[in-house]
Scaffold this motif. Structure first.
Motif, mmCIF file in Angstrom:
data_model
loop_
_atom_site.group_PDB
_atom_site.id
_atom_site.type_symbol
_atom_site.label_atom_id
_atom_site.label_comp_id
_atom_site.label_asym_id
_atom_site.label_seq_id
_atom_site.Cartn_x
_atom_site.Cartn_y
_atom_site.Cartn_z
ATOM 1 N N THR A 254 37.318 30.841 34.963
ATOM 2 C CA THR A 254 38.318 31.337 34.014
ATOM 3 C C THR A 254 39.688 31.528 34.648
ATOM 4 O O THR A 254 40.630 31.907 33.956
ATOM 5 C CB THR A 254 37.896 32.696 33.433
ATOM 6 N N TYR A 255 39.790 31.273 35.983
ATOM 7 C CA TYR A 255 41.019 31.609 36.724
ATOM 8 C C TYR A 255 41.328 33.089 36.504
ATOM 9 O O TYR A 255 42.459 33.483 36.223
ATOM 10 C CB TYR A 255 42.203 30.768 36.282
ATOM 11 N N PHE A 256 40.317 33.908 36.644
ATOM 12 C CA PHE A 256 40.434 35.345 36.420
ATOM 13 C C PHE A 256 41.572 35.938 37.232
ATOM 14 O O PHE A 256 41.679 35.703 38.434
ATOM 15 C CB PHE A 256 39.108 36.012 36.795
ATOM 16 N N GLN A 257 42.425 36.713 36.585
ATOM 17 C CA GLN A 257 43.542 37.358 37.275
ATOM 18 C C GLN A 257 43.030 38.656 37.905
ATOM 19 O O GLN A 257 42.952 39.698 37.266
ATOM 20 C CB GLN A 257 44.701 37.649 36.326
ATOM 21 N N SER A 258 42.693 38.574 39.189
ATOM 22 C CA SER A 258 41.985 39.656 39.880
ATOM 23 C C SER A 258 42.943 40.727 40.387
ATOM 24 O O SER A 258 42.945 41.056 41.573
ATOM 25 C CB SER A 258 41.155 39.085 41.033
ATOM 26 N N ASN A 259 43.756 41.281 39.483
ATOM 27 C CA ASN A 259 44.614 42.407 39.865
ATOM 28 C C ASN A 259 43.762 43.663 40.009
ATOM 29 O O ASN A 259 42.551 43.634 39.818
ATOM 30 C CB ASN A 259 45.756 42.600 38.861
ATOM 31 N N LEU A 260 44.385 44.778 40.359
ATOM 32 C CA LEU A 260 43.627 45.990 40.648
ATOM 33 C C LEU A 260 42.830 46.468 39.438
ATOM 34 O O LEU A 260 41.620 46.712 39.525
ATOM 35 C CB LEU A 260 44.576 47.092 41.127
ATOM 36 N N ASN A 261 43.487 46.599 38.302
ATOM 37 C CA ASN A 261 42.810 47.141 37.114
ATOM 38 C C ASN A 261 41.682 46.242 36.635
ATOM 39 O O ASN A 261 40.574 46.710 36.341
ATOM 40 C CB ASN A 261 43.824 47.363 35.989
ATOM 41 N N ASN A 262 41.946 44.945 36.541
ATOM 42 C CA ASN A 262 40.904 44.022 36.093
ATOM 43 C C ASN A 262 39.714 44.011 37.044
ATOM 44 O O ASN A 262 38.557 43.978 36.623
ATOM 45 C CB ASN A 262 41.463 42.602 35.973
ATOM 46 N N SER A 263 40.014 44.032 38.334
ATOM 47 C CA SER A 263 38.940 43.955 39.330
ATOM 48 C C SER A 263 38.073 45.208 39.325
ATOM 49 O O SER A 263 36.857 45.125 39.522
ATOM 50 C CB SER A 263 39.529 43.726 40.723
ATOM 51 N N VAL A 264 38.680 46.374 39.116
ATOM 52 C CA VAL A 264 37.909 47.615 39.066
ATOM 53 C C VAL A 264 36.854 47.532 37.965
ATOM 54 O O VAL A 264 35.706 47.948 38.146
ATOM 55 C CB VAL A 264 38.824 48.839 38.857
ATOM 56 N N LEU A 265 37.230 46.980 36.818
ATOM 57 C CA LEU A 265 36.289 46.871 35.706
ATOM 58 C C LEU A 265 35.081 46.013 36.066
ATOM 59 O O LEU A 265 33.952 46.285 35.640
ATOM 60 C CB LEU A 265 36.987 46.286 34.478
ATOM 61 N N PHE A 266 35.307 44.962 36.858
ATOM 62 C CA PHE A 266 34.218 44.069 37.210
ATOM 63 C C PHE A 266 33.423 44.558 38.414
ATOM 64 O O PHE A 266 32.279 44.154 38.610
ATOM 65 C CB PHE A 266 34.761 42.657 37.481
ATOM 66 N N MET A 267 34.029 45.426 39.225
ATOM 67 C CA MET A 267 33.337 45.927 40.408
ATOM 68 C C MET A 267 32.483 47.154 40.104
ATOM 69 O O MET A 267 31.454 47.391 40.736
ATOM 70 C CB MET A 267 34.364 46.304 41.479
ATOM 71 N N SER A 268 32.895 47.951 39.146
ATOM 72 C CA SER A 268 32.297 49.274 38.943
ATOM 73 C C SER A 268 30.804 49.281 38.608
ATOM 74 O O SER A 268 30.125 50.262 38.923
ATOM 75 C CB SER A 268 33.062 50.050 37.865
ATOM 76 N N PRO A 269 30.226 48.252 37.981
ATOM 77 C CA PRO A 269 28.785 48.352 37.682
ATOM 78 C C PRO A 269 27.877 47.837 38.783
ATOM 79 O O PRO A 269 26.667 47.729 38.573
ATOM 80 C CB PRO A 269 28.646 47.501 36.417
ATOM 81 N N LEU A 270 28.395 47.520 39.949
ATOM 82 C CA LEU A 270 27.549 46.988 41.016
ATOM 83 C C LEU A 270 26.704 48.094 41.651
ATOM 84 O O LEU A 270 27.106 49.258 41.659
ATOM 85 C CB LEU A 270 28.419 46.299 42.075
ATOM 86 N N PRO A 271 25.543 47.763 42.205
ATOM 87 C CA PRO A 271 24.629 48.788 42.728
ATOM 88 C C PRO A 271 25.227 49.572 43.892
ATOM 89 O O PRO A 271 25.827 48.992 44.793
ATOM 90 C CB PRO A 271 23.404 47.982 43.162
ATOM 91 N N SER A 272 25.018 50.876 43.878
ATOM 92 C CA SER A 272 25.649 51.788 44.830
ATOM 93 C C SER A 272 24.887 51.930 46.133
ATOM 94 O O SER A 272 25.281 52.709 46.997
ATOM 95 C CB SER A 272 25.817 53.164 44.187
#
Length: 344
Positions: A254-272
């Motif tokens: 998708t050529y995802f625009q991996s800025n801070l806000n967008n990336s946080v949304l995609f990182m937050s559900p990963l296993p802790s």
């Protein structure tokens, strides 16, 4: 029309949710403690020596990279957090916080209490990150994006498994010529496109295309170079690691625009935490509902893609066949992240 039809079909396989904390004061973990200038790192005779086996020094690669490329990122947005590089330090912070930079062999206390900033050369996660941190950084120095051509960079080898890692631009170019060339192409494109007269939309599309090509080649290279280190982990962690790698195919397309806000949304559900034998999503008791769900969905998508002999990823990539389709794909992913209950 075919692109949009395929994209609509693939909405059935995507679902994201929010869970874990991946920032500290709104920034990647320990970002403020990482050196922000080459001058803050050890230097002698115009040679900077970086120790990427120290978390703060490896994080400094990202902090310096973000600061040095900001002037080329105007097309990405007007905020300091709009750089497409923010996704990488966020990932590394998650790896630190979740224990994935710890020595998985148990032979040392690297990354554990007493040596919390130590990054283990035996960690599969740290190995993969090497190709997304050291390699791009050396390419940026070579293309005068960092250091203005007045300084050389040497990378410190780890105390163990030193043969698995390259330690200079020349060394890395010799071992991984295609990968280094791809990242050099990215930084040259970044400079050229940012100075061109085309629209910001066209600039973003071109820059993101080459950026994700670099990321994908880094991951593909790492998947081979770091493969042996997977033997140090449980089967659930290995399955998750493979699914995590595979998920990059969908995001990159998708050529995802991996800025801070967008990336946080995609990182937050990963296993802790690192997964152990017996862990089976979505029923891992000490992980959140969101983490369990993400692990389950990641695993399901990987299994489906395997059953379909790779056609699920191919369908998604095929759907991202134009500027407009990629834009809609990014909007779809972001909408799904903002609405955890949305499964269409």
């Amino acid at each position: 029309m075919q692109c949009i039809w395929t994209l609509s079909l693939l909405q059935l396989v995507a679902l994201w949710a929010n869970a874990a904390v991946v920032t500290e004061n709104g920034l990647p973990i320990l970002w403020d403690q990482a050196p922000s200038q080459l001058s803050e790192l050890p230097q002698a005779d115009n040679v900077v020596t970086i120790n990427p086996w120290n978390y703060l020094q490896r994080m400094s690669l990202y902090r310096i990279l973000v600061g040095s490329t900001d002037k080329y990122m105007a097309s990405m947005g007007t905020n300091e957090t709009d750089s497409l590089f923010w996704g990488l330090p966020l990932q590394m912070g998650w790896k630190l916080r979740s224990g994935r930079l710890v020595d998985p062999t148990g032979a040392t206390t690297c990354g554990e209490e007493g040596a919390p900033m130590c990054i283990s050369a035996n960690s599969w996660w740290a190995c993969v990150n090497y190709y997304l941190s050291v390699i791009p950084f050396l390419a940026a120095v070579q293309k005068d994006v960092i250091g203005d051509g007045l300084i050389q960079v040497q990378v410190q080898a780890p105390a163990e498994a030193a043969e698995d890692y390259c330690t200079s631009y020349t060394d890395c170019s010799t071992k991984y010529p295609d990968l280094m060339a791809k990242w050099e192409e990215f930084f040259q494109t970044l400079k050229d496109v940012s100075a061109s007269e085309i629209s910001d939309f066209e600039k973003r599309d071109q820059i993101l295309g080459v950026y994700w090509a670099g990321q994908q080649l880094s991951l593909n290279t790492a998947s081979t170079s770091c493969k042996a280190k997977m033997s140090f982990y449980s089967s659930p962690e290995v399955s998750f690691a493979k699914s995590w790698m595979n998920s990059a195919d969908y995001v990159a397309a998708t050529y995802f625009q991996s800025n801070l806000n967008n990336s946080v949304l995609f990182m937050s559900p990963l296993p802790s935490r690192v997964l152990q034998e017996g862990d089976s999503a979505p029923n891992i008791a000490d992980l959140s509902k969101e983490e369990n769900h993400t692990l389950y969905i990641f695993g399901w998508m990987t299994r489906m893609n395997r059953i379909l002999m790779g056609s699920l990823v191919r369908m998604w990539c095929s759907a991202m066949c134009s500027d407009k389709a990629r834009e809609k794909g990014r909007e779809l992913l972001q909408d799904l992240v903002h609405d955890p209950n949305k499964s269409v």
